[in-house]
Design an enzyme around this catalytic site. Structure first.
Site, PDB file in Angstrom:
ATOM      1  N   LYS A  43     -50.372   1.446  15.684  1.00 40.56           N
ATOM      2  CA  LYS A  43     -49.412   1.892  16.990  1.00 40.56           C
ATOM      3  C   LYS A  43     -48.372   1.215  17.185  1.00 40.56           C
ATOM      4  CE  LYS A  43     -50.813   5.839  17.174  1.00 40.56           C
ATOM      5  NZ  LYS A  43     -50.202   6.349  15.886  1.00 40.56           N
ATOM      6  N   HIS A  81     -48.529   9.393   2.979  1.00 33.39           N
ATOM      7  CA  HIS A  81     -50.049   9.435   2.971  1.00 33.39           C
ATOM      8  C   HIS A  81     -50.546  10.668   3.692  1.00 33.39           C
ATOM      9  CE1 HIS A  81     -51.455   5.429   1.669  1.00 33.39           C
ATOM     10  NE2 HIS A  81     -50.571   5.705   1.128  1.00 33.39           N
ATOM     11  N   PRO A  90     -54.178  -3.611  16.420  1.00 32.32           N
ATOM     12  CA  PRO A  90     -53.587  -2.920  15.493  1.00 32.32           C
ATOM     13  C   PRO A  90     -54.532  -1.955  14.674  1.00 32.32           C
ATOM     14  CG  PRO A  90     -54.405  -5.090  14.480  1.00 32.32           C
ATOM     15  CD  PRO A  90     -54.613  -5.287  16.300  1.00 32.32           C
TER      16      PRO A  90
HETATM   17  P1  RFL Z   1     -41.313  -8.332  17.584  1.00 33.71           P
HETATM   18  O1  RFL Z   1     -41.317  -8.014  16.235  1.00 33.71           O
HETATM   19  O2  RFL Z   1     -42.148  -9.408  18.047  1.00 33.71           O
HETATM   20  O3  RFL Z   1     -39.849  -9.113  17.804  1.00 33.71           O
HETATM   21  C1  RFL Z   1     -39.271  -9.737  18.890  1.00 33.71           C
HETATM   22  C2  RFL Z   1     -38.351 -10.840  18.365  1.00 33.71           C
HETATM   23  O4  RFL Z   1     -37.809 -11.377  19.470  1.00 33.71           O
HETATM   24  C3  RFL Z   1     -37.750 -12.616  18.935  1.00 33.71           C
HETATM   25  N1  RFL Z   1     -37.914 -13.662  20.435  1.00 33.71           N
HETATM   26  C4  RFL Z   1     -36.977 -14.111  21.119  1.00 33.71           C
HETATM   27  N2  RFL Z   1     -35.488 -14.251  20.695  1.00 33.71           N
HETATM   28  C5  RFL Z   1     -34.576 -15.005  21.621  1.00 33.71           C
HETATM   29  N3  RFL Z   1     -34.998 -15.583  22.633  1.00 33.71           N
HETATM   30  C6  RFL Z   1     -36.489 -15.540  22.797  1.00 33.71           C
HETATM   31  N4  RFL Z   1     -36.754 -16.626  23.897  1.00 33.71           N
HETATM   32  C7  RFL Z   1     -37.516 -15.103  22.053  1.00 33.71           C
HETATM   33  N5  RFL Z   1     -38.601 -14.914  22.077  1.00 33.71           N
HETATM   34  C8  RFL Z   1     -38.830 -13.922  20.985  1.00 33.71           C
HETATM   35  C9  RFL Z   1     -38.806 -13.090  18.166  1.00 33.71           C
HETATM   36  O5  RFL Z   1     -38.459 -14.116  17.350  1.00 33.71           O
HETATM   37  C10 RFL Z   1     -38.899 -11.693  17.430  1.00 33.71           C
HETATM   38  O6  RFL Z   1     -38.039 -11.573  16.330  1.00 33.71           O
HETATM   39  O7  RFL Z   1     -41.363  -7.381  18.613  1.00 33.71           O
HETATM   40  P2  RFL Z   1     -40.878  -5.793  18.788  1.00 33.71           P
HETATM   41  O8  RFL Z   1     -39.258  -5.946  18.047  1.00 33.71           O
HETATM   42  O9  RFL Z   1     -41.275  -5.135  19.949  1.00 33.71           O
HETATM   43  O10 RFL Z   1     -41.656  -5.238  17.274  1.00 33.71           O
HETATM   44  C11 RFL Z   1     -43.025  -5.095  17.461  1.00 33.71           C
HETATM   45  C12 RFL Z   1     -43.961  -5.178  16.407  1.00 33.71           C
HETATM   46  O11 RFL Z   1     -43.596  -6.258  15.652  1.00 33.71           O
HETATM   47  C13 RFL Z   1     -45.318  -4.840  16.502  1.00 33.71           C
HETATM   48  O12 RFL Z   1     -45.770  -3.804  17.611  1.00 33.71           O
HETATM   49  C14 RFL Z   1     -46.148  -4.619  15.217  1.00 33.71           C
HETATM   50  O13 RFL Z   1     -45.959  -5.637  14.077  1.00 33.71           O
HETATM   51  C15 RFL Z   1     -47.569  -4.378  15.403  1.00 33.71           C
HETATM   52  N6  RFL Z   1     -48.508  -3.974  14.135  1.00 33.71           N
HETATM   53  C16 RFL Z   1     -48.549  -2.613  13.605  1.00 33.71           C
HETATM   54  N7  RFL Z   1     -47.823  -1.676  14.186  1.00 33.71           N
HETATM   55  C17 RFL Z   1     -47.960  -0.548  13.601  1.00 33.71           C
HETATM   56  O14 RFL Z   1     -47.073   0.386  14.202  1.00 33.71           O
HETATM   57  N8  RFL Z   1     -48.168  -0.097  12.503  1.00 33.71           N
HETATM   58  C18 RFL Z   1     -49.128  -1.173  12.007  1.00 33.71           C
HETATM   59  O15 RFL Z   1     -49.745  -1.018  10.942  1.00 33.71           O
HETATM   60  C19 RFL Z   1     -49.277  -2.577  12.560  1.00 33.71           C
HETATM   61  N9  RFL Z   1     -50.040  -3.474  12.027  1.00 33.71           N
HETATM   62  C20 RFL Z   1     -49.072  -5.139  13.594  1.00 33.71           C
HETATM   63  C21 RFL Z   1     -49.834  -4.807  12.453  1.00 33.71           C
HETATM   64  C22 RFL Z   1     -49.159  -6.377  14.082  1.00 33.71           C
HETATM   65  C23 RFL Z   1     -49.913  -7.302  13.433  1.00 33.71           C
HETATM   66  N10 RFL Z   1     -49.984  -8.668  14.112  1.00 33.71           N
HETATM   67  C24 RFL Z   1     -49.584  -9.895  13.206  1.00 33.71           C
HETATM   68  C25 RFL Z   1     -49.964  -8.985  15.335  1.00 33.71           C
HETATM   69  C26 RFL Z   1     -50.737  -5.687  11.835  1.00 33.71           C
HETATM   70  C27 RFL Z   1     -50.631  -7.060  12.235  1.00 33.71           C
HETATM   71  C28 RFL Z   1     -51.704  -7.785  11.525  1.00 33.71           C
HETATM   72  C1  PHB Z   2     -50.884  -2.766   7.532  1.00 36.53           C
HETATM   73  O1  PHB Z   2     -50.609  -3.947   8.020  1.00 36.53           O
HETATM   74  O2  PHB Z   2     -50.894  -2.275   6.532  1.00 36.53           O
HETATM   75  C2  PHB Z   2     -51.688  -1.984   8.529  1.00 36.53           C
HETATM   76  C3  PHB Z   2     -52.263  -2.555  10.003  1.00 36.53           C
HETATM   77  C4  PHB Z   2     -52.729  -2.056  10.585  1.00 36.53           C
HETATM   78  C5  PHB Z   2     -53.367  -0.708  10.483  1.00 36.53           C
HETATM   79  C6  PHB Z   2     -52.824  -0.207   9.283  1.00 36.53           C
HETATM   80  C7  PHB Z   2     -51.909  -0.886   8.380  1.00 36.53           C
HETATM   81  O3  PHB Z   2     -54.139   0.184  11.302  1.00 36.53           O
END
Ligand code: RFL
Ligand code: PHB
Length: 385
Positions: free
Chosen positions: A292, A72, A288
């Protein structure tokens, strides 16, 4: 049993760290509380910075990303129906890639060479100030692994940060009075690029996963329950918040997934406690809006992997000593940007009419100033380390 590094958590941070250590010949074990299917079923991020794409390349898992990721060159910001396109390429010469976190996780799981234990219950960290050990239970049996280092990559609710004595941990936090209700649908995206929309009824975001799958979000009060939102109610609300042309072009369908995520800003400092290191959501959360979270998790583990590789290759602990300060410098810039973009794009009931006028003035400044647009584009596409 003994290994070099025990990694807690098989999210993107843990899996990427494991992959980088595997490629460097450093023995490691990943312990994950959930099943692999559960981890892959979580719908989360969608936007990768160039630095994250480069890391996937370095980890030799970029085949599908290169083939299927959507590059993009810009994104659209709209305020009360007035739209402005930010041209990332013209502004800062960089782009972002739309490729779901699910796909990143899938690619890293498929490439995994070291051992991963899924459904590891009751993971406990011991003596990380001295001789670290990790214990867990699997199928009713307690296991123990001794190691040189522990990497806490277990997300916001994980055990790693919770194991650190409160007295040595500084917490910085802001909780927002709203969340994002997200819906995934097998319909083509409403527009080629993402649309971030501010509307008096609340924020809305049009994102995507592929040319045939879309991801949409609407701001909802923090107390809202997903059960209160039928698909029809979601689509009606989304349409009302979008610029007219987008509202008319929207292709609706049955939801594949629908969930509410709370919004918070959170940083725990430092990131090192003896032989335990925190990385990714275990150490910090961003709302979100700036896309980041996943990208920060990737940059944390790139720095941590380099520090561990330096330690095992050159017996130098310099990188490990600098990890916390180096990563936090980048983390705080992303925290600032995510907080700023959240503040601009959402409705904050408590700031009233004055707050909305300030937001409008900020939007008008942004759309009239190349410098302001460059600042946004520079942050959105990812600051250098
Ligand atoms: P995760 O993905 O939460 O993974 C952590 C893992 O640890 C496990 N765990 C355990 N394992 C063993 N023993 C325990 N006691 C444990 N406790 C937990 C969990 O089951 C899990 O598998 O963390 P990690 O790897 O640091 O990754 C971070 C990302 O997942 C997160 O920052 C992003 O998803 C945030 N986020 C976005 N980030 C972006 O860079 N771009 C985006 O567009 C974006 N959109 C989003 C998002 C997060 C969202 N939500 C649901 C919070 C959109 C949403 C809606
Ligand atoms: C996505 O889940 O696609 C997403 C979430 C947060 C953003 C951009 C994209 O800022």
């Amino acid at each position: 049993m003994r290994t070099n590094v025990v990694i807690v958590g098989a999210g993107p941070a843990g899996l990427m760290l494991g992959r980088l250590l595997d490629l460097a010949g450093i023995d490691n074990l990943i312990l994950e509380r959930r099943s692999a299917e559960y981890v892959l079923g979580r719908i989360r991020a969608g936007v990768l910075e160039p630095g994250s794409v480069a890391l996937m390349e370095r980890a030799r898992v970029s085949g599908r990303l290169r083939a299927e990721g959507l590059v993009h060159e810009g994104a659209v910001l709209s305020f009360d129906g007035d739209s402005h396109r930010l041209d990332f390429t013209a502004l800062v010469g960089r782009q972002v890639t739309v490729y779901g976190q699910t796909e990143v996780t899938h690619d890293l799981m498929a490439a995994r060479e070291g051992q991963t234990i899924y459904e590891a219950e009751n993971v406990e960290l011991h003596d990380f100030a001295g001789k670290p050990q990790v214990t867990w239970r699997k199928d009713g049996v307690v296991h123990r692994m001794d190691c040189d280092y522990i990497a806490g990559c277990d997300g916001y609710h994980g055990v790693s940060r919770a194991s650190v004595p409160a007295a040595v941990l500084a917490i910085f936090e802001r909780i927002y009075p709203f969340g994002w209700l997200g819906l995934l649908v097998d319909r083509p995206p409403v527009a080629e690029e993402l649309i971030y929309a501010h509307h008096a009824r609340g924020f809305a975001l049009c994102s995507q996963r592929s040319l045939s799958r879309s991801r949409y979000y609407v701001q909802v009060p923090a107390s809202e329950k997903v059960e209160a939102w039928s698909d029809d109610r979601f689509w009606d609300e989304l349409r009302r918040r979008l610029p007219q042309a987008a509202a008319e072009a929207l292709r609706t369908g049955p939801s594949l997934e629908k969930s509410i995520a709370p919004l918070r800003s959170f940083v725990a400092e430092p990131l090192r406690f003896g032989r335990l290191f925190l990385a990714g959501d275990a150490a910090h959360i961003v709302p979100p809006t700036g896309a980041k979270g996943l990208n920060l998790a990737m940059s944390d583990v790139a720095m941590l992997a380099d520090a561990l590789i330096e330690f095992y290759a050159e017996k130098s602990a310099a990188g490990l000593e600098h990890y916390s300060a180096r990563a936090l410098a980048r983390i705080w810039k992303a925290e600032r940007f995510s907080w700023w973009m959240t503040s601009l794009m959402h409705v904050f009931p408590e700031t009233g009419a004055f707050g909305r006028r300030i937001q409008r003035a900020e939007f008008d400044y942004l759309t009239s100033s190349t410098a302001a647009q460059q600042s946004l584009a520079e942050n959105y596409t990812g600051l250098p380390d």
